[in-house]
Design an enzyme around this catalytic site. Structure first.
Site, short mmCIF file in Angstrom:
data_model
loop_
_atom_site.label_atom_id
_atom_site.label_comp_id
_atom_site.label_asym_id
_atom_site.label_seq_id
_atom_site.Cartn_x
_atom_site.Cartn_y
_atom_site.Cartn_z
N LYS A 1 -3.47 -21.24 -10.13
CA LYS A 1 -4.83 -21.86 -10.48
C LYS A 1 -5.14 -23.24 -10.35
CE LYS A 1 -6.27 -17.41 -11.01
NZ LYS A 1 -7.05 -16.44 -10.04
N SER B 1 1.65 -10.62 -13.80
CA SER B 1 1.03 -10.39 -12.69
C SER B 1 1.83 -10.69 -11.38
CB SER B 1 -0.26 -11.11 -12.65
OG SER B 1 0.14 -12.49 -12.52
#
Length: 316
Positions: free
Chosen positions: A52, A269
């Site tokens: 991110k 994830s």
């Protein structure tokens, strides 16, 4: 869109130039036979510890370029943790305050990192997940438009452009263009959409495989079950050649397996992506599969799924 080089100038050569150029490592325990290779793109090596950082940097730069992020503004967004950490880190480097709407169910490690970077956090209902945080951020922005710069990571094209401009080209360069399959999870979908579009543009034969949890009530932090969630505006459901589903327990089994068999500690994830990559590899005679790993497992050590005795003892 701004570039990381421009960001380095904006950030006075602090953490900004460390974003991107993350390593690609081979995961041989997941390779079923000679001629099939599985690689992991380790985004935990970004300065904020996750993929991110790329999108947050691009959205902040776009805000600065357009004037939406100006003097006196506070950066506001919803996040399940990693984008918020990136915002807080980069906001601190530029002197901008950051306010984040975050589900209170996120891992304790993420909560502590947000506090360390000085972000103001508004905790939202754990039962509503990331959707509840999205609704809260929208309400705050609607009520105080003059106060906040709201990049809205779920609907901001700068999110996926960051991966089109950096992540995709890096993977092509690191594999010498030999990549045959790309696997990435869907949260905002920016990573999959941006990198996937760049890979397909260069070589339409590359198969693009998105990853989602198999049910709305899942335990894979950072991923969205699109059928039951607020669908990001940047999501392109036509892009994937295959949209794979992963069970929560399978992802956590893979997390444990990779730590013990490959010395690779990834987040939940990323483990889900490698679960799918392993399944894809099993069906190949030849190929090079790349899985995008958003963050490291250090951010999940307090999770009950890693408690002694949790999960199955098999390899998953």
């Amino acid at each position: 869109m701004g570039t990381i080089e421009q960001a380095a100038e904006v950030g006075q050569f602090g953490v900004w130039p460390l974003i991107g150029n993350t390593p690609l490592v081979r995961v041989s325990p997941l390779e079923p036979r000679p001629g099939v290779q599985v690689y992991a793109k380790l985004e935990s090596l970004n300065p904020g510890g996750s993929v991110k950082d790329r999108a947050a940097a691009a959205m902040i730069l776009d805000g600065l370029r357009t004037g939406a992020l100006g003097p006196g503004k506070t950066l506001l967004d919803s996040t399940s943790g990693n984008t918020g950490i990136a915002y807080a880190m980069l906001g601190a480097s530029l002197g901008y305050p950051v306010t984040l709407c975050v589900p209170s169910s996120v891992a304790e490690e993420r909560k502590r990192l947000l506090r360390v970077y000085g972000a103001e956090v508004i905790w939202t209902s754990p039962l509503e997940g990331s959707d509840g945080a999205i609704r809260m951020a929208r309400e705050l922005h609607a009520d105080h438009r003059d106060r906040y710069f709201y990049p809205d990571q779920y609907n901001n094209p700068a999110n996926w452009h960051a991966h089109y401009e950096t992540t995709g080209p890096e993977i092509l360069a690191q594999t010498g263009g030999r990549i045959t399959h790309f696997v990435a999870g869907l949260g905002t979908s920016g990573t999959f959409v941006g990198a996937g579009r760049r890979l397909r543009e260069v070589n339409p034969a590359i198969r693009l495989i998105s990853v989602q949890p198999d049910s709305p009530l899942h335990g894979i932090e950072g991923l969205k079950h699109m059928a039951s969630a607020i669908v990001p505006g940047i999501y392109d459901p036509t892009l994937a050649d295959e949209d794979a589903r992963v069970e929560t327990e399978a992802a956590w089994d893979m997390l444990r397996r990779l730590a013990r068999e490959a010395g690779l500690l990834v987040g939940a994830s990323g483990a889900a992506a490698l679960t799918v990559a392993s399944r894809v590899a099993q069906g190949l005679e030849r190929g090079l599969v790349v899985a995008l790993i958003p963050d490291g497992g250090e951010r999940y050590l307090s999770d009950r799924m890693l408690a002694p005795g949790a999960g199955r003892t098999g390899s998953g």
